[in-house]
Design a protein around this motif. Structure first.
Motif: not given
Ligand SMILES: Cc1ncc(COP(=O)(O)O)c(C=O)c1O
Length: 381
Positions: A300, A304, A308, A313-315
């Motif tokens: 992650r 990002e 990014g 979004e990265v979640r």
């Protein structure tokens, strides 16, 4: 191979073997499997310990029904219950995730004497009539209505709405600790704790569906352990047998009585239980959940840093990762597979889902990030 095939769900990649996080097509091409076939192979493809356990058992006794004690079955049940948080006393094995949730809802009804089920928006619990009734999306449900059940939906992650919905007629609240199919949605801090509190107050069962989040994927064996919430019923499937079709319902004592009149012919067959025992033992002895936590953080972080600005979004948590794109996820999954030999999965229209086998290393994570960068930001000079 046409785009249409891929996007409509038929992937024109004829596969013939797999090892670790890799799959190999009939023409010898190597694919990095970042979907683990919907999270079904946490130890990677054809893991030797699981293959050996299956081979041995299939030769000794392929099947006998669950009324006879068989070592393979007893070992699997013991390992599954021991792997759950303290407070679980027994389990029941079935054949899939939907069947596990179907059973969980039945057990909750018979243990409480109530019928109302509370589920969440964007949930996915399976496709049989009861589990489907607790699933959110109309496209899965409409053609089959009326479904089985008195289900009320509340917005996922909203503690206030959940508290308001649960009352003395509630049999169960069913939630995914992190939603998978619905887009890798991580609830706000305190949400699962609130679900625990309100169900306890109403004498209702808290069912946590760990079909996608379980088996080490989020950094603990079960995602509920990340927040210290022990449900009354925990359901599992997908990675439970590292690829064999098996689901499980782990229950606390007060629910076990309600489970007495439920069963299935193939419940806990010796071959699948050999796979379950080998999978759970290997995951825990070799500490793959801890590795998943570390690799998830690394992956992650790299996503990002690299993507990014290109994504919304990265979640996620551990190796359950969602990337909210600014474009269609089906097309991105197609480009990753065809142009970069990386297999990922969509979760909804714009979320790309990464559920690699837990055994990936940093080199494989880097390959994944490079491929994603090439697909998601291809126009950059
Ligand atoms: C959270 C969750 N529950 C239940 C299911 C249904 O499992 P199965 O396809 O094994 O019936 C799934 C499948 O994607 C899932 O992600």
């Amino acid at each position: 191979m046409s785009d249409h095939d891929f996007i409509s769900g038929t992937k024109p990649i004829p596969l013939e073997s797999g090892e670790g996080p890799y799959l190999y097509s009939t023409d010898g091409t190597e694919y990095l499997d970042a979907g683990a076939s919907y999270a079904c192979t946490p130890l990677g493809h054809s893991h030797p310990a699981v293959v050996e356990a299956i081979r041995e058992q299939v030769g000794d006794l392929t099947f006998v029904d669950s009324s006879y004690p068989v070592d393979s079955r007893e070992n699997a049940y013991a390992a599954l219950v021991a792997s759950a948080p303290d407070g679980f006393e027994s389990a029941w094995l079935c054949n899939s995730g939907t069947e596990a949730n179907e059973a969980a809802l039945k057990f909750a009804r018979s243990s409480t004497g109530d019928s109302k089920i509370i589920a969440a928006t964007r949930s996915f619990h399976g496709r049989t009539m009861g589990s489907l009734a607790a699933t959110w999306k109309d496209t899965y449900k409409k053609p089959f209505e009326p479904l089985a059940g008195d289900v009320e939906f509340v917005p996922y992650g909203d503690s206030e709405e959940l508290t308001e919905a649960v009352d003395e007629e509630t049999a169960a609240v069913i939630l995914e600790p992190i939603q998978g199919e619905g887009g890798i949605n991580v609830p706000p801090a305190g949400y699962l704790e609130c679900a625990r509190e309100v169900t306890e107050e109403a004498d209702a069962a808290l069912v946590l569906d760990e079909v996608q989040t379980g088996m080490g994927r989020t950094g603990s064996m079960w995602a509920c352990q990340n927040v210290g919430v022990t449900p009354d019923v925990l359901t599992t499937a997908k990675g439970l047998g590292n690829g064999l079709p098996v689901g499980g319902v782990v229950v606390r004592d007060w629910i076990a009585d309600g489970a007495a009149s439920h069963n299935a012919t193939f419940s806990g067959g010796p071959v699948v239980t050999a796979a379950v025992h080998a999978t759970i033992s290997t995951l825990l002895e070799e500490e793959w959940p801890t590795h998943a936590a570390e690799m998830g953080e690394y992956l992650r972080g790299e996503l990002e840093a690299t993507l990014g600005d290109e994504v919304r979004e990265v979640r996620g948590e551990g190796l359950l990762v969602g990337i909210e794109l600014k474009r269609g996820a089906n097309r991105a999954a197609r480009d990753l597979a065809i142009d970069h030999q990386v297999l990922a999965l969509p979760a909804g229209r714009t979320v790309l889902r990464l559920l690699p086998p837990l055994v990936i290393d940093t080199e494989e994570a880097d390959r994944l990030v490079d491929a994603l960068a090439a697909v998601i930001a291809p126009d950059d000079p």
